[in-house]
Scaffold this motif. Structure first.
Motif, PDB file in Angstrom:
ATOM      1  N   GLU A 252      -2.015  -3.289  -1.510  1.00 15.94           N
ATOM      2  CA  GLU A 252      -1.653  -3.811  -0.762  1.00 15.94           C
ATOM      3  C   GLU A 252      -2.368  -5.324  -0.477  1.00 15.94           C
ATOM      4  O   GLU A 252      -1.714  -6.313  -0.174  1.00 15.94           O
ATOM      5  CB  GLU A 252      -2.083  -3.063   0.772  1.00 15.94           C
ATOM      6  N   CYS A 253      -3.456  -5.400  -0.906  1.00  9.65           N
ATOM      7  CA  CYS A 253      -4.406  -6.885  -0.799  1.00  9.65           C
ATOM      8  C   CYS A 253      -3.491  -7.763  -1.764  1.00  9.65           C
ATOM      9  O   CYS A 253      -3.673  -8.702  -1.632  1.00  9.65           O
ATOM     10  CB  CYS A 253      -5.793  -6.862  -1.098  1.00  9.65           C
TER      11      CYS A 253
ATOM     12  N   CYS B  55      -1.000  -9.556  -0.204  1.00 10.10           N
ATOM     13  CA  CYS B  55      -1.144  -9.772   1.315  1.00 10.10           C
ATOM     14  C   CYS B  55      -1.253 -11.330   1.553  1.00 10.10           C
ATOM     15  O   CYS B  55      -1.858 -12.035   0.842  1.00 10.10           O
ATOM     16  CB  CYS B  55      -2.115  -9.012   1.809  1.00 10.10           C
TER      17      CYS B  55
ATOM     18  N   PHE C 155      -2.495 -12.463   4.025  1.00 10.31           N
ATOM     19  CA  PHE C 155      -3.697 -13.122   4.873  1.00 10.31           C
ATOM     20  C   PHE C 155      -4.828 -12.777   4.054  1.00 10.31           C
ATOM     21  O   PHE C 155      -5.856 -12.680   4.701  1.00 10.31           O
ATOM     22  CB  PHE C 155      -3.634 -12.282   6.067  1.00 10.31           C
ATOM     23  N   PHE C 156      -4.773 -12.722   2.652  1.00 10.11           N
ATOM     24  CA  PHE C 156      -6.016 -12.273   1.924  1.00 10.11           C
ATOM     25  C   PHE C 156      -7.118 -13.302   2.023  1.00 10.11           C
ATOM     26  O   PHE C 156      -8.181 -12.953   2.386  1.00 10.11           O
ATOM     27  CB  PHE C 156      -5.509 -12.192   0.542  1.00 10.11           C
TER      28      PHE C 156
ATOM     29  N   CYS D 259      -8.757 -12.748   5.350  1.00 13.03           N
ATOM     30  CA  CYS D 259      -9.211 -11.277   5.763  1.00 13.03           C
ATOM     31  C   CYS D 259     -10.175 -10.999   4.415  1.00 13.03           C
ATOM     32  O   CYS D 259     -11.635 -10.556   4.749  1.00 13.03           O
ATOM     33  CB  CYS D 259      -8.087 -10.564   5.505  1.00 13.03           C
TER      34      CYS D 259
ATOM     35  N   GLY E 288      -9.879  -8.746   2.201  1.00 14.04           N
ATOM     36  CA  GLY E 288     -10.042  -7.149   1.795  1.00 14.04           C
ATOM     37  C   GLY E 288     -10.994  -6.621   2.850  1.00 14.04           C
ATOM     38  O   GLY E 288     -11.322  -5.236   2.538  1.00 14.04           O
ATOM     39  N   TYR E 289     -11.183  -6.891   3.950  1.00 11.63           N
ATOM     40  CA  TYR E 289     -12.203  -6.577   4.951  1.00 11.63           C
ATOM     41  C   TYR E 289     -11.766  -5.265   5.477  1.00 11.63           C
ATOM     42  O   TYR E 289     -12.574  -4.372   5.311  1.00 11.63           O
ATOM     43  CB  TYR E 289     -12.369  -7.611   6.220  1.00 11.63           C
ATOM     44  N   PHE E 290     -10.575  -4.913   5.439  1.00  9.88           N
ATOM     45  CA  PHE E 290      -9.994  -3.795   6.173  1.00  9.88           C
ATOM     46  C   PHE E 290      -9.771  -2.566   4.934  1.00  9.88           C
ATOM     47  O   PHE E 290      -9.497  -1.364   5.480  1.00  9.88           O
ATOM     48  CB  PHE E 290      -8.783  -4.012   6.867  1.00  9.88           C
ATOM     49  N   LYS E 291     -10.217  -2.940   3.916  1.00  6.55           N
ATOM     50  CA  LYS E 291      -9.991  -2.000   2.830  1.00  6.55           C
ATOM     51  C   LYS E 291     -11.509  -1.359   2.491  1.00  6.55           C
ATOM     52  O   LYS E 291     -11.717  -0.477   1.505  1.00  6.55           O
ATOM     53  CB  LYS E 291      -9.592  -2.360   1.503  1.00  6.55           C
TER      54      LYS E 291
ATOM     55  N   CYS F 168      -2.424  -1.277   6.350  1.00  2.13           N
ATOM     56  CA  CYS F 168      -2.868  -2.680   7.064  1.00  2.13           C
ATOM     57  C   CYS F 168      -1.800  -3.096   7.913  1.00  2.13           C
ATOM     58  O   CYS F 168      -1.932  -4.182   8.529  1.00  2.13           O
ATOM     59  CB  CYS F 168      -3.339  -3.572   5.904  1.00  2.13           C
TER      60      CYS F 168
ATOM     61  N   VAL G 237      -3.270  -4.358  11.292  1.00  2.00           N
ATOM     62  CA  VAL G 237      -4.145  -5.629  11.425  1.00  2.00           C
ATOM     63  C   VAL G 237      -3.268  -6.665  10.920  1.00  2.00           C
ATOM     64  O   VAL G 237      -3.425  -8.175  11.385  1.00  2.00           O
ATOM     65  CB  VAL G 237      -5.365  -5.438  10.528  1.00  2.00           C
ATOM     66  N   LYS G 238      -2.472  -6.606  10.038  1.00  2.00           N
ATOM     67  CA  LYS G 238      -1.455  -7.799   9.719  1.00  2.00           C
ATOM     68  C   LYS G 238      -0.775  -8.305  11.007  1.00  2.00           C
ATOM     69  O   LYS G 238      -0.404  -9.528  10.881  1.00  2.00           O
ATOM     70  CB  LYS G 238      -0.440  -7.450   8.565  1.00  2.00           C
TER      71      LYS G 238
ATOM     72  N   PHE H 269      -2.865 -10.557  12.599  1.00  2.00           N
ATOM     73  CA  PHE H 269      -3.237 -11.869  11.920  1.00  2.00           C
ATOM     74  C   PHE H 269      -1.901 -12.926  11.977  1.00  2.00           C
ATOM     75  O   PHE H 269      -2.109 -13.832  12.258  1.00  2.00           O
ATOM     76  CB  PHE H 269      -3.301 -11.546  10.218  1.00  2.00           C
TER      77      PHE H 269
HETATM   78  S1  SF4 Z   1      -5.030  -7.389   5.921  1.00  2.00           S
HETATM   79 FE1  SF4 Z   1      -6.658  -7.576   4.386  1.00  2.00          FE
HETATM   80  S2  SF4 Z   1      -7.244  -5.430   3.675  1.00  2.00           S
HETATM   81 FE2  SF4 Z   1      -5.169  -5.474   4.421  1.00  2.00          FE
HETATM   82  S3  SF4 Z   1      -3.917  -5.819   2.792  1.00  2.00           S
HETATM   83 FE3  SF4 Z   1      -4.534  -8.001   3.849  1.00  2.00          FE
HETATM   84  S4  SF4 Z   1      -6.127  -8.579   2.763  1.00  2.00           S
HETATM   85 FE4  SF4 Z   1      -6.084  -6.456   2.215  1.00  2.00          FE
END
Ligand code: SF4
Length: 279
Positions: free
Chosen positions: A223-224, A227, A229-230, A233, A235-238, A246, A249-250, A253
């Protein structure tokens, strides 16, 4: 050219103050008197701040502590603890104070009280479930649109600015959890990642922890990888669960990004209007 090593801040229990002398520390305790006692005058050059782990303790000792030391009030149960914030308002006369609020039941209520008392807020979001995402959306709406909000609510505040300025700040930094820069030292002296709930342990080289996780996430093409919003973010939520989904949380964002666009539009309109009137 030799690159300067990043400074690491250690979040230590108060009994480890002597062991960490000379290093930058954030000192935590349930007991304000223990903090004042462990950090006497002249011993504060490397003190980044203190964390108060109990909201029921007698805070007068900190209110009378005249150093202007940043105080982080750490909440565990927003639903039952939010009324306790009132008794800490007097700390603002002497110190910069922030409230760290976990994304648990009562979150929105606690944020509203903290904000009314003019405390900046740090939300401890972890890997929020759908019901928590709803609460976070309410908090975000409150932060963006309620006229009484005068203090930052993190991570929303810094993320909004980073969208606005097109200068992404990854959540690991906003949340003060990249162990390359901030390390949590357990009561028995072991260094790990500064994310609650306490008990999570990061493994491997803490200095490269985030970079290594990001490399893995991108190499897996999950998913990252796609993404949008990488950069904001990282990869904080992983972490700790890589299979965390995600979509929620997306949405947060997306709202922040759209708000930054609206903000820019409003500012441009206002600037054009001012020029038009010759002001
Ligand atoms: S919101 Fe963050 S953890 Fe989730 S897919 Fe996007 S970059 Fe990865």
């Amino acid at each position: 050219m030799v690159q300067a090593m990043p400074t690491v801040v250690y979040n230590i229990p108060v009994h480890l103050v002597p062991a960490y002398r000379g290093r930058e520390v954030l000192v935590r305790s349930q007991d304000p008197a223990a903090l004042v006692q462990a950090l006497p005058d002249g011993d504060l050059a490397q003190l980044v701040g203190v964390q108060l782990l109990s909201l029921t303790a007698d805070v007068d000792v900190l209110a009378d502590w005249g150093y202007g030391v940043p105080v982080d009030l750490v909440m565990y149960s927003p639903d039952s603890e939010f009324p306790l914030l009132y008794r800490h308002a007097k700390l603002l006369d002497k110190h910069p104070v922030r409230v760290s609020i976990p994304a648990l039941p009562g979150l929105f209520k606690a944020v509203k009280v903290a904000s009314a008392l003019r405390f900046p807020v740090k939300l401890e979001v972890g890997q929020p479930e759908p019901a928590t995402i709803e609460a976070l959306q309410s908090v975000l709406d409150f932060y963006l649109h309620h006229p009484s909000v005068s203090q930052p609510v993190e991570f929303f505040h810094t993320s909004l600015l980073s969208f606005y300025n097109q200068a992404p700040v990854p959540l690991w930094d906003v949340q003060e959890e990249d162990p390359a820069y901030v390390r949590y030292v357990t009561d028995d002296g072991r260094e790990t990642i500064a994310r609650r709930p306490v008990g999570l342990r990061a493994t491997g080289d803490l200095g490269c922890f985030v970079a290594a996780l990001q490399q893995e996430l991108l190499a897996e093409r999950g998913e990252c990888y796609e993404c949008e919003f990488f950069e904001h973010c990282g990869g904080y939520f992983k972490w700790p669960r890589k299979d965390y989904a995600c979509s929620g949380v997306k949405t947060l964002f997306s709202i922040l990004r759209d708000a930054s666009v609206a903000l820019r539009h409003d500012l441009n309109t206002w600037t054009a209007a001012r020029k038009g009137t010759g002001q």
